[in-house]
Design a protein around this motif. Structure first.
Motif, PDB file in Angstrom:
ATOM      1  N   ASP A 133       0.744  -1.442  -0.052  1.00 28.87           N
ATOM      2  CA  ASP A 133      -0.119   0.214  -0.111  1.00 28.87           C
ATOM      3  C   ASP A 133       0.860   1.267  -0.022  1.00 28.87           C
ATOM      4  OD1 ASP A 133      -2.252  -1.581   0.032  1.00 28.87           O
ATOM      5  OD2 ASP A 133      -2.606  -1.214   2.184  1.00 28.87           O
ATOM      6  N   THR A 134       1.859   1.316   0.752  1.00 29.58           N
ATOM      7  CA  THR A 134       2.804   2.524   1.057  1.00 29.58           C
ATOM      8  C   THR A 134       3.719   2.451  -0.272  1.00 29.58           C
ATOM      9  OG1 THR A 134       3.970   1.303   2.606  1.00 29.58           O
ATOM     10  CG2 THR A 134       2.426   2.900   3.639  1.00 29.58           C
ATOM     11  N   TYR A 135       4.244   1.407  -0.633  1.00 27.61           N
ATOM     12  CA  TYR A 135       5.322   1.349  -1.693  1.00 27.61           C
ATOM     13  C   TYR A 135       4.779   1.704  -2.973  1.00 27.61           C
ATOM     14  CZ  TYR A 135       8.992  -0.684  -4.711  1.00 27.61           C
ATOM     15  OH  TYR A 135      10.127  -0.735  -5.591  1.00 27.61           O
ATOM     16  N   TYR A 136       3.339   1.450  -3.214  1.00 23.26           N
ATOM     17  CA  TYR A 136       2.826   1.797  -4.499  1.00 23.26           C
ATOM     18  C   TYR A 136       1.918   2.840  -4.472  1.00 23.26           C
ATOM     19  CZ  TYR A 136       4.927  -2.313  -6.947  1.00 23.26           C
ATOM     20  OH  TYR A 136       5.564  -3.079  -7.306  1.00 23.26           O
ATOM     21  N   ALA A 137       1.990   3.669  -3.145  1.00 19.64           N
ATOM     22  CA  ALA A 137       0.920   4.886  -2.947  1.00 19.64           C
ATOM     23  C   ALA A 137       0.922   6.037  -4.162  1.00 19.64           C
ATOM     24  CB  ALA A 137       1.371   5.480  -1.599  1.00 19.64           C
ATOM     25  N   ASN A 138       2.048   6.066  -4.745  1.00 20.91           N
ATOM     26  CA  ASN A 138       2.354   7.324  -5.808  1.00 20.91           C
ATOM     27  C   ASN A 138       2.398   6.400  -7.253  1.00 20.91           C
ATOM     28  OD1 ASN A 138       2.418   9.502  -4.030  1.00 20.91           O
ATOM     29  ND2 ASN A 138       4.217   8.782  -3.386  1.00 20.91           N
ATOM     30  N   THR A 139       2.060   5.253  -7.292  1.00 22.13           N
ATOM     31  CA  THR A 139       2.000   4.526  -8.632  1.00 22.13           C
ATOM     32  C   THR A 139       0.770   4.706  -9.035  1.00 22.13           C
ATOM     33  OG1 THR A 139       3.646   3.159  -7.956  1.00 22.13           O
ATOM     34  CG2 THR A 139       2.509   2.433 -10.009  1.00 22.13           C
ATOM     35  N   PRO A 140       0.642   5.266 -10.564  1.00 20.33           N
ATOM     36  CA  PRO A 140      -0.627   5.338 -11.328  1.00 20.33           C
ATOM     37  C   PRO A 140      -1.409   4.260 -11.303  1.00 20.33           C
ATOM     38  CG  PRO A 140       1.092   6.543 -12.423  1.00 20.33           C
ATOM     39  CD  PRO A 140       1.765   5.829 -11.515  1.00 20.33           C
ATOM     40  N   PHE A 141      -2.708   4.168 -11.130  1.00 29.58           N
ATOM     41  CA  PHE A 141      -3.472   2.998 -11.206  1.00 29.58           C
ATOM     42  C   PHE A 141      -3.586   2.209  -9.626  1.00 29.58           C
ATOM     43  CE2 PHE A 141      -2.907   3.698 -15.827  1.00 29.58           C
ATOM     44  CZ  PHE A 141      -4.287   4.432 -16.043  1.00 29.58           C
ATOM     45  N   MET A 142      -2.435   1.938  -9.349  1.00 29.92           N
ATOM     46  CA  MET A 142      -2.194   1.357  -8.251  1.00 29.92           C
ATOM     47  C   MET A 142      -2.845   2.183  -6.773  1.00 29.92           C
ATOM     48  SD  MET A 142      -1.017  -1.842  -8.413  1.00 29.92           S
ATOM     49  CE  MET A 142      -0.200  -2.229  -6.566  1.00 29.92           C
ATOM     50  N   ARG A 143      -2.357   3.422  -7.093  1.00 33.73           N
ATOM     51  CA  ARG A 143      -2.903   4.468  -6.099  1.00 33.73           C
ATOM     52  C   ARG A 143      -4.313   4.582  -6.028  1.00 33.73           C
ATOM     53  NH1 ARG A 143      -0.490   9.026  -8.172  1.00 33.73           N
ATOM     54  NH2 ARG A 143      -2.055   9.096  -9.751  1.00 33.73           N
ATOM     55  N   GLU A 144      -4.949   4.412  -7.110  1.00 31.76           N
ATOM     56  CA  GLU A 144      -6.534   4.656  -7.234  1.00 31.76           C
ATOM     57  C   GLU A 144      -7.124   3.238  -6.560  1.00 31.76           C
ATOM     58  OE1 GLU A 144      -4.611   5.631  -9.684  1.00 31.76           O
ATOM     59  OE2 GLU A 144      -5.059   7.824  -9.812  1.00 31.76           O
ATOM     60  N   MET A 145      -6.317   2.128  -6.926  1.00 30.95           N
ATOM     61  CA  MET A 145      -6.991   0.749  -6.596  1.00 30.95           C
ATOM     62  C   MET A 145      -6.819   0.694  -4.957  1.00 30.95           C
ATOM     63  SD  MET A 145      -5.204  -2.972  -7.021  1.00 30.95           S
ATOM     64  CE  MET A 145      -3.857  -2.788  -6.022  1.00 30.95           C
ATOM     65  N   ILE A 146      -5.584   1.087  -4.423  1.00 33.75           N
ATOM     66  CA  ILE A 146      -5.469   1.269  -3.069  1.00 33.75           C
ATOM     67  C   ILE A 146      -6.566   2.031  -2.391  1.00 33.75           C
ATOM     68  CG2 ILE A 146      -4.125   1.898  -1.170  1.00 33.75           C
ATOM     69  CD1 ILE A 146      -1.711   1.164  -3.067  1.00 33.75           C
ATOM     70  N   LEU A 147      -6.884   3.103  -2.941  1.00 33.45           N
ATOM     71  CA  LEU A 147      -7.692   4.255  -2.431  1.00 33.45           C
ATOM     72  C   LEU A 147      -9.274   3.562  -2.470  1.00 33.45           C
ATOM     73  CD1 LEU A 147      -7.964   7.068  -1.147  1.00 33.45           C
ATOM     74  CD2 LEU A 147      -8.376   7.825  -3.193  1.00 33.45           C
ATOM     75  N   LEU A 148      -9.569   3.049  -3.359  1.00 32.72           N
ATOM     76  CA  LEU A 148     -10.899   2.609  -3.884  1.00 32.72           C
ATOM     77  C   LEU A 148     -11.292   1.343  -2.859  1.00 32.72           C
ATOM     78  CD1 LEU A 148     -13.211   2.960  -5.825  1.00 32.72           C
ATOM     79  CD2 LEU A 148     -11.960   1.142  -7.291  1.00 32.72           C
ATOM     80  N   TYR A 149     -10.378   0.389  -2.964  1.00 27.14           N
ATOM     81  CA  TYR A 149     -10.624  -0.589  -1.934  1.00 27.14           C
ATOM     82  C   TYR A 149     -10.502  -0.263  -0.388  1.00 27.14           C
ATOM     83  CZ  TYR A 149      -6.356  -1.787   1.359  1.00 27.14           C
ATOM     84  OH  TYR A 149      -5.303  -2.005   2.188  1.00 27.14           O
ATOM     85  N   LEU A 150      -9.815   0.675   0.126  1.00 26.17           N
ATOM     86  CA  LEU A 150     -10.084   1.421   1.617  1.00 26.17           C
ATOM     87  C   LEU A 150     -11.515   2.039   1.617  1.00 26.17           C
ATOM     88  CD1 LEU A 150      -6.375   2.714   2.082  1.00 26.17           C
ATOM     89  CD2 LEU A 150      -7.645   0.957   3.306  1.00 26.17           C
TER      90      LEU A 150
END
Length: 409
Positions: A133-150
């Motif tokens: 979650d924190t490693y890819y927090a600024n990666t495009p699309f991964m950032r949105e995926m992490i925020l979406l599931y939370l």
């Protein structure tokens, strides 16, 4: 960390099995079915979130971090199951319940599809088992995926908090305790898991490193919160039958004096002696056998014994009910003795019903057993020959004492 997560998953799995005691009945009961599904999905979330499981899934699929959308999809499914459980718990018109359940399933189904699509679009080639979650927090699309599931999980947990807080004021007893446990568990999830995740991710967005909140604080808090929620779901359903079995065990033991007295007169089939028989089953067998024995001993009842014992008990200051129980215990003891000695029954002077046969349940039999136990004579002490008057502690009295010389006048 895997051990802690697997332990939480095991406890949740046990809770799901305990709730689903009768599988055929559970499938026909929407509330029981939704409870089992919610707890089972929570267990699967923890199994999937364990680093050991993530590594195995990534290796089997050959896709780095494939365990992430799998875990997030399971978490979204659990959030949906929690909402469905609340809908079924609340109840209402069948069509309304069905419509709300379908809307919840559709919304979280789209959420799961979005999580999978965003992961497919993202560039996440570096495997991360504990800090994705924190490693890819600024990666495009991964950032949105992490925020979406939370966000999806937060919406379900906040709704659960609000509903439990409202219902806890309207109900009493075990249901209120269960709702409070669910509320505490949900608050631990919101504060200990979601808030720490949000904080760590937002810190990454702003160039700070608070990864320990996501990797060290969030998992154990989520495990504890899930276990408390499961306890809240299970407690109102399992505690009443557990207490009933405990009362059955106590009554089975309390009936022991009565059963030992009349067991030789019982003609009922012998109860099963398997160790796995539940206490209530054992109690039912003993109750039936005792009633059968009382019926067999009825011709030997001597009402003169009962009347004398009743008069003695009343003279001793006992209440009429206690006197009746004491009299019936004395009459039953006499009848059991007569039957064992194969004596002729006493002359019948009308039918008489014991108090234990007039009340339903085992309460009357337990009272009769207690009266029998109270009526037992105390153990007698060994007889000690009296010491003559005037004999001191050093005086030899008894056959070993030397005879006194006769007094010569």
């Amino acid at each position: 960390m895997s051990l802690v997560v697997y332990l939480a998953a095991f406890m949740l799995g046990v809770a799901s099995v305990l709730v689903r005691r009768r599988p055929r009945t559970a499938l026909r009961d929407p509330l029981t079915l939704s409870t089992c599904v919610a707890i089972a999905l929570a267990a699967l979330v923890f199994v999937c979130a364990a680093p050991a499981t993530l590594a195995a899934v990534n290796e089997l699929t050959g896709v780095p971090n494939f365990g992430a959308p799998l875990t997030y999809g399971m978490l979204s499914a659990y959030s949906c199951a929690a909402l469905v459980l609340l809908i079924n718990w609340r109840g209402g018109p069948r069509e309304l319940v069905r419509r709300m359940v379908l809307r919840s399933v559709a919304a979280y189904g789209l959420l799961v599809l979005a999580i999978v699509a965003l992961f497919a679009l993202a560039d996440a080639g570096t495997e991360r088992l504990t800090d994705l979650d924190t490693y890819y927090a600024n990666t495009p699309f991964m950032r949105e995926m992490i925020l979406l599931y939370l966000l999806g999980h937060s919406a379900a947990m906040l709704v659960m908090c609000a509903v439990c807080l409202k219902w806890a004021r309207e109900v009493t007893g075990l249901l209120r305790i269960g709702l409070r446990l669910i509320l505490v568990g949900t608050l631990l999830d919101v504060v200990g898991f979601q808030l720490t995740k949000y904080t760590a991710v937002v810190a990454r967005w702003n160039g700070y490193d608070l990864d320990f909140l996501s990797t060290d604080v969030a998992p154990p808090m989520a495990s504890l919160g899930a276990v408390l929620c499961s306890a809240g779901f299970v407690l109102p359903r399992l505690l009443p039958p557990t207490l009933a079995q405990w009362r059955g065990l106590l009554d089975h033991r309390r009936l022991a004096p009565l059963w030992h007295l009349v067991r030789s007169a019982s003609t009922a089939p012998k109860p099963p002696t398997a160790w796995w028989q539940l206490p209530q089953v054992r109690l039912q067998w003993r109750e039936v056998s005792i009633h059968d024995a009382l019926l067999a001993l009825a011709p030997y009842f001597d009402h003169r014994v009962r009347e004398r014992a009743r008069d003695d008990a009343l003279a001793a200051g006992r209440s009429p009910h206690e006197a009746r129980l004491a009299a019936e215990a004395a009459m039953l003891t006499d009848a059991a003795r007569r039957a064992a000695a194969r004596e002729e029954p006493p002359p019948a002077d009308g039918s008489y019903r014991l108090h234990a046969t007039e009340v339903s349940g085992t309460g009357g039999l337990v009272e009769l057993a207690r009266a029998l136990d109270r009526g037992r004579p105390p153990p007698t002490a060994p007889h000690t020959p009296p010491v003559p008057d005037g004999a001191g502690p050093n005086t030899m009295a008894g056959p070993m004492a030397e005879p006194e010389e006769p007094h010569v006048a």
